[in-house]
Enzyme design. Structure first.
Site, PDB file in Angstrom:
ATOM      1  N   HIS A  75       0.830  -1.203   0.000  1.00 38.02           N
ATOM      2  CA  HIS A  75       0.000   0.000   0.000  1.00 38.02           C
ATOM      3  C   HIS A  75       0.872   1.264   0.000  1.00 38.02           C
ATOM      4  O   HIS A  75       2.057   1.235   0.353  1.00 38.02           O
ATOM      5  CB  HIS A  75      -0.937   0.012   1.212  1.00 38.02           C
ATOM      6  CG  HIS A  75      -0.211   0.063   2.527  1.00 38.02           C
ATOM      7  ND1 HIS A  75       0.365   1.223   3.021  1.00 38.02           N
ATOM      8  CD2 HIS A  75       0.033  -0.898   3.445  1.00 38.02           C
ATOM      9  CE1 HIS A  75       0.917   0.977   4.193  1.00 38.02           C
ATOM     10  NE2 HIS A  75       0.738  -0.311   4.473  1.00 38.02           N
ATOM     11  N   GLU A 135      -1.371  -7.294   7.759  1.00 37.01           N
ATOM     12  CA  GLU A 135      -0.016  -7.076   8.250  1.00 37.01           C
ATOM     13  C   GLU A 135       0.228  -7.872   9.523  1.00 37.01           C
ATOM     14  O   GLU A 135      -0.710  -8.240  10.241  1.00 37.01           O
ATOM     15  CB  GLU A 135       0.219  -5.581   8.484  1.00 37.01           C
ATOM     16  CG  GLU A 135       1.616  -5.211   8.989  1.00 37.01           C
ATOM     17  CD  GLU A 135       2.759  -5.626   8.046  1.00 37.01           C
ATOM     18  OE1 GLU A 135       2.938  -6.854   7.860  1.00 37.01           O
ATOM     19  OE2 GLU A 135       3.471  -4.738   7.539  1.00 37.01           O
TER      20      GLU A 135
END
Length: 226
Positions: free
Chosen positions: A16, A95
């Protein structure tokens, strides 16, 4: 026969764009940080260069798209593709759960661990030691391997097919590197140094059209743009 050609499945793995915490170096796991304006610009720049018909990531050749459940990853895909649908959310791409280390810098994590009597012989290494109150490397490995199994089955069935077979994954700094290690068959503690910039894209594929020869695609010739 070349190791890699246009008929071999590829996995495009993206990190990202920049957030305030990725900019400062703070560990960002479950905290749902938005992209900064610069982070959005990073992704738009990547999209301009590599995404579109006839480009490196050609949506006509993409069969599956998996995203991390975090808003920063979903927004990244939307900016990349110009779409807000057609994807699946996968917890396998979330994550690393940093637990007690969420929002901290590496130097602060190491200081905290030493205060707790840890790491007397060497400095903390997330790939080997995991995170207190969060995930171990074994736990991250297990969830990545769950998605990898699905991807390998899909690619094995389409390896020699003319159907769309490329895959897009959008995840995070540690997770993208952990995924690449597992794709290549390495334990997370294996000292393979990998880097992934915010808004960046990496490519994984297979040598010799063989599902049992996963490879990091280090370089690629870009198609000529008319």
């Amino acid at each position: 026969m070349p190791d890699k050609d246009a008929s071999t499945p590829r996995i495009f793995i993206l990190r990202h764009g920049e957030t305030e915490w990725s900019k400062s170096g703070q560990y960002t796991g479950k905290t749902d940080m938005p992209l900064t304006p610069h982070g959005e610009a990073q992704v738009k720049g990547t999209a301009q260069q590599v995404y579109g018909l006839g480009k490196l990531i050609d949506p006509a050749k993409v069969a599956k798209i998996w995203l991390s459940p975090r808003k920063r990853a979903i927004k990244t895909y939307e900016l990349l593709s110009g779409r807000n649908d057609g994807y699946e959310i996968s917890e396998s791409l979330a994550e690393w759960d940093y637990g007690d280390y969420e929002g901290r810098l590496t130097k602060d994590i190491r200081a905290l661990r030493k205060d707790r009597g840890l790491d007397k012989e060497r400095e903390w290494d997330i790939w080997s030691d995991g995170c207190e109150g969060g995930e171990s490397s074994a736990e991250v490995t297990a969830r990545i391997d769950t998605l990898l199994k699905e991807i390998r089955t899909f690619h094995a069935n389409r390896m020699h097919s003319s159907e769309p077979k490329d895959i897009i994954l959008v995840a995070h700094g540690h997770l993208t590197r952990a995924f690449a290690k597992r794709f290549l068959g390495y334990e997370l503690s294996f000292p393979l140094s990998l880097m992934m910039e915010p808004g960046g894209v990496g490519i994984l594929s297979y040598q010799h059209h063989n599902i049992d020869e996963p490879a990091l695609l280090m370089g690629i010739g870009f198609p000529l743009q008319e």
